[in-house]
Design a protein around this motif. Structure first.
Motif, PDB file in Angstrom:
ATOM      1  N   TRP A 197     -60.723  29.823 -35.026  1.00 21.58           N
ATOM      2  CA  TRP A 197     -59.382  30.180 -35.359  1.00 21.58           C
ATOM      3  C   TRP A 197     -58.478  29.431 -34.838  1.00 21.58           C
ATOM      4  N   ALA A 198     -58.529  29.113 -33.439  1.00 26.84           N
ATOM      5  CA  ALA A 198     -57.481  28.377 -32.740  1.00 26.84           C
ATOM      6  C   ALA A 198     -57.356  26.948 -33.459  1.00 26.84           C
ATOM      7  N   VAL A 199     -58.447  26.304 -33.558  1.00 28.72           N
ATOM      8  CA  VAL A 199     -58.500  25.030 -34.291  1.00 28.72           C
ATOM      9  C   VAL A 199     -58.054  24.938 -35.573  1.00 28.72           C
ATOM     10  N   ASP A 200     -58.379  26.046 -36.547  1.00 30.79           N
ATOM     11  CA  ASP A 200     -57.956  26.228 -37.749  1.00 30.79           C
ATOM     12  C   ASP A 200     -56.487  26.393 -37.738  1.00 30.79           C
ATOM     13  N   GLY A 201     -55.724  27.205 -36.783  1.00 29.61           N
ATOM     14  CA  GLY A 201     -54.255  27.310 -36.701  1.00 29.61           C
ATOM     15  C   GLY A 201     -53.641  26.274 -35.935  1.00 29.61           C
ATOM     16  N   GLY A 202     -54.419  25.129 -35.545  1.00 28.83           N
ATOM     17  CA  GLY A 202     -53.545  24.022 -34.774  1.00 28.83           C
ATOM     18  C   GLY A 202     -53.143  24.293 -33.589  1.00 28.83           C
ATOM     19  N   HIS A 203     -53.829  25.344 -32.860  1.00 31.06           N
ATOM     20  CA  HIS A 203     -53.353  25.897 -31.635  1.00 31.06           C
ATOM     21  C   HIS A 203     -54.371  25.271 -30.477  1.00 31.06           C
ATOM     22  N   ALA A 204     -53.655  24.128 -29.718  1.00 27.89           N
ATOM     23  CA  ALA A 204     -54.531  23.297 -28.932  1.00 27.89           C
ATOM     24  C   ALA A 204     -54.656  23.938 -27.664  1.00 27.89           C
ATOM     25  N   ASP A 205     -53.654  24.645 -26.991  1.00 34.84           N
ATOM     26  CA  ASP A 205     -53.968  25.435 -25.597  1.00 34.84           C
ATOM     27  C   ASP A 205     -54.817  26.536 -25.812  1.00 34.84           C
ATOM     28  N   MET A 206     -55.139  27.269 -26.961  1.00 28.84           N
ATOM     29  CA  MET A 206     -55.944  28.193 -26.950  1.00 28.84           C
ATOM     30  C   MET A 206     -57.434  27.728 -27.289  1.00 28.84           C
ATOM     31  N   ALA A 207     -57.410  26.448 -28.204  1.00 27.92           N
ATOM     32  CA  ALA A 207     -58.807  25.742 -28.310  1.00 27.92           C
ATOM     33  C   ALA A 207     -59.398  25.247 -26.989  1.00 27.92           C
ATOM     34  N   SER A 208     -58.211  24.786 -26.168  1.00 26.59           N
ATOM     35  CA  SER A 208     -58.937  24.455 -24.666  1.00 26.59           C
ATOM     36  C   SER A 208     -59.393  25.600 -23.676  1.00 26.59           C
ATOM     37  N   TRP A 209     -58.487  26.569 -23.973  1.00 29.66           N
ATOM     38  CA  TRP A 209     -58.800  27.843 -23.167  1.00 29.66           C
ATOM     39  C   TRP A 209     -60.152  28.310 -23.495  1.00 29.66           C
ATOM     40  N   VAL A 210     -60.486  28.146 -24.679  1.00 25.80           N
ATOM     41  CA  VAL A 210     -61.883  29.103 -25.047  1.00 25.80           C
ATOM     42  C   VAL A 210     -62.968  28.214 -24.575  1.00 25.80           C
ATOM     43  N   HIS A 211     -62.679  26.881 -24.853  1.00 25.88           N
ATOM     44  CA  HIS A 211     -63.729  25.644 -23.936  1.00 25.88           C
ATOM     45  C   HIS A 211     -63.847  26.284 -22.559  1.00 25.88           C
ATOM     46  N   ARG A 212     -62.610  26.437 -21.998  1.00 23.62           N
ATOM     47  CA  ARG A 212     -62.640  26.848 -20.361  1.00 23.62           C
ATOM     48  C   ARG A 212     -63.558  27.957 -20.195  1.00 23.62           C
ATOM     49  N   ILE A 213     -63.168  29.140 -21.052  1.00 21.91           N
ATOM     50  CA  ILE A 213     -64.079  30.075 -20.835  1.00 21.91           C
ATOM     51  C   ILE A 213     -65.431  30.016 -21.200  1.00 21.91           C
ATOM     52  N   ARG A 214     -65.892  29.196 -22.137  1.00 19.92           N
ATOM     53  CA  ARG A 214     -67.267  28.894 -22.257  1.00 19.92           C
ATOM     54  C   ARG A 214     -67.839  28.243 -20.988  1.00 19.92           C
ATOM     55  N   SER A 215     -67.128  27.435 -20.267  1.00 25.27           N
ATOM     56  CA  SER A 215     -67.470  26.611 -19.009  1.00 25.27           C
ATOM     57  C   SER A 215     -67.889  27.621 -18.050  1.00 25.27           C
ATOM     58  N   TYR A 216     -66.881  28.674 -18.093  1.00 27.18           N
ATOM     59  CA  TYR A 216     -67.070  29.626 -17.121  1.00 27.18           C
ATOM     60  C   TYR A 216     -68.207  30.487 -17.221  1.00 27.18           C
ATOM     61  N   TYR A 217     -68.828  30.811 -18.440  1.00 22.74           N
ATOM     62  CA  TYR A 217     -69.788  31.324 -18.683  1.00 22.74           C
ATOM     63  C   TYR A 217     -71.233  30.733 -18.278  1.00 22.74           C
ATOM     64  N   SER A 218     -71.067  29.090 -18.521  1.00 25.78           N
ATOM     65  CA  SER A 218     -72.129  28.541 -17.977  1.00 25.78           C
ATOM     66  C   SER A 218     -72.160  28.443 -16.438  1.00 25.78           C
ATOM     67  N   MET A 219     -71.123  28.589 -15.814  1.00 25.56           N
ATOM     68  CA  MET A 219     -71.112  28.585 -14.398  1.00 25.56           C
ATOM     69  C   MET A 219     -71.877  29.768 -13.926  1.00 25.56           C
ATOM     70  N   LEU A 260     -51.937  19.473 -24.663  1.00 24.96           N
ATOM     71  CA  LEU A 260     -51.774  20.534 -24.014  1.00 24.96           C
ATOM     72  C   LEU A 260     -50.691  20.687 -23.329  1.00 24.96           C
ATOM     73  N   SER A 261     -50.316  22.076 -23.113  1.00 24.31           N
ATOM     74  CA  SER A 261     -49.259  22.427 -22.067  1.00 24.31           C
ATOM     75  C   SER A 261     -49.773  22.251 -20.696  1.00 24.31           C
ATOM     76  N   PRO A 262     -48.690  22.034 -19.712  1.00 15.28           N
ATOM     77  CA  PRO A 262     -49.385  21.968 -18.362  1.00 15.28           C
ATOM     78  C   PRO A 262     -50.160  23.261 -17.729  1.00 15.28           C
ATOM     79  N   ALA A 263     -49.971  24.255 -18.254  1.00 18.93           N
ATOM     80  CA  ALA A 263     -50.490  25.506 -17.798  1.00 18.93           C
ATOM     81  C   ALA A 263     -51.874  25.464 -18.373  1.00 18.93           C
ATOM     82  N   ALA A 264     -52.102  25.095 -19.553  1.00 14.99           N
ATOM     83  CA  ALA A 264     -53.544  24.904 -20.066  1.00 14.99           C
ATOM     84  C   ALA A 264     -54.395  23.950 -19.332  1.00 14.99           C
ATOM     85  N   ALA A 265     -53.617  22.786 -19.412  1.00 18.78           N
ATOM     86  CA  ALA A 265     -54.417  21.602 -18.777  1.00 18.78           C
ATOM     87  C   ALA A 265     -54.608  22.323 -17.180  1.00 18.78           C
TER      88      ALA A 265
END
Length: 346
Positions: free
Chosen positions: A197-219, A240-245
């Motif tokens: 949904w983040a990608v379909d809506g064009g929301h780079a920050d949210m798309a990046s954030w959910v990747h970050r969460i997947r990384s956390y799950y892997s850790m 990306l915004s500075p906060a998301a980056a």
């Protein structure tokens, strides 16, 4: 405060999700600052009956009484559906949600005011999760997500993109709570939905954030190789915004340190801190990163030092920033334990 505003209260919404009628009456009165006598005209019951329900001496089993309370307390639509949807207790995302967006038909004018309201409520759920946990709010957020996805097929352009972001935020929240409950399969399914949904809506920050969460799950599950790969995908996304980056760089630093790449981890930690300090005001960050204030940024830098085994820097950094961590008991306990351990290792 209006009845609608009262229903933003997370304790009241959690009581509704449990269908705990005694707690619903008590929490409504607390939020509205009403006495039992004040509640009489709203629910059509005398004060002794209200008192008996609140004390547990009388159970609410009648559909007529439930309806009277629901109407009298002006329960909002996204909550009133909860009582009639036992399937909302299921943890994983149903196919219906995806199909509703992909193949739905317009059912009328989109009510963006409803979407704005639901977004405000979700923000309060995020803040409450650290205090009361997410399990009690699960059915509420699932019902809210239904309300959002029902609006999406009838929209186009920026309004549709906005709703896609709101849907992705809900799916992310559901993923996070699933993971906290040990339901990793459901957590991964919800995070995939959120990313789509983040990608379909064009929301780079949210798309990046959910990747970050997947990384956390892997850790969490002992796979730092996958964690670093996913965190780098989050960090290197365009626009990306500075906060998301910043949060993506921090996650990459943790994963790099776990793989023994300490110099890389230190560089990433410095990058994360510098980016976070660019946006000290909450209004300059995405809503789900409300917590990334300067104190949090310093704690993340100290956490990176800890995983790099820079014990003195970790202990000093946490000690300096910990007083700024107010209202997050679980996080406070986490960083305090880190500081005490780092201090012992100096």
């Amino acid at each position: 405060m209006s009845s609608r505003g009262l229903w933003a209260d997370v304790r009241l919404r959690a009581a509704w999700a449990r269908q705990d009628w005694a707690a619903i009456l008590r929490e409504y009165r607390r939020a509205a600052d009403l006495s039992q006598r004040d509640l009489e005209p709203l629910v059509g019951m005398p004060q002794p009956h209200i008192s008996a329900i609140e004390s547990g001496r009388r159970q609410v089993t009648s559909a007529e009484v439930m309806a009277r309370i629901t109407e009298g307390l002006s329960v909002p639509p996204e909550l009133s559906a909860v009582a009639h949807r036992p399937d909302l207790d299921k943890w994983g995302p149903p196919t219906e949600l995806r199909e509703r967006i992909a193949h739905g038909h317009s059912t009328g004018r989109t009510d963006l005011r409803t979407a704005d309201w639901i977004g405000e409520v979700l923000a309060q759920h995020r803040r409450a999760e650290d205090e009361i946990g997410g399990r009690d709010l699960w059915t509420v957020v699932r019902s809210q997500l239904d309300a959002v996805t029902l609006l999406i097929p009838g929209t186009t352009g920026p309004a549709s993109d906005r709703l896609m972001l709101l849907a992705a935020e809900h799916a992310h929240w559901l993923s996070w709570v699933s993971a906290q409950q040990g339901r990793i399969g459901a957590a991964l399914a919800w995070i995939d939905v959120a990313h789509g949904w983040a990608v379909d809506g064009g929301h780079a920050d949210m798309a990046s954030w959910v990747h970050r969460i997947r990384s956390y799950y892997s850790m969490r599950h002992g796979d730092p190789v996958r964690a670093l790969r996913t965190a780098e995908a989050a960090r290197l996304a365009m626009g990306l915004s500075p906060a998301a980056a910043s949060v993506a760089a921090h996650q990459a630093a943790v994963a790099a340190a776990a793989l023994g790449e300490r110099e890389r981890a230190r560089r990433l930690a410095d990058e994360a801190l510098e980016l976070a300090l660019r946006v000290p005001e909450e209004t300059d960050r995405p809503g789900w990163l409300y917590w990334l204030n300067p104190a949090r940024a310093m704690l993340q830098a100290a956490d990176s030092a800890y995983v790099c085994r820079d014990w003195q820097a970790a202990a000093d950094g946490i000690r300096a920033a910990l007083p700024g961590l107010v209202g997050y008991p679980r996080d406070h306990a986490y960083y305090l334990a880190r500081m005490e351990d780092a201090t012992r290792r100096v």
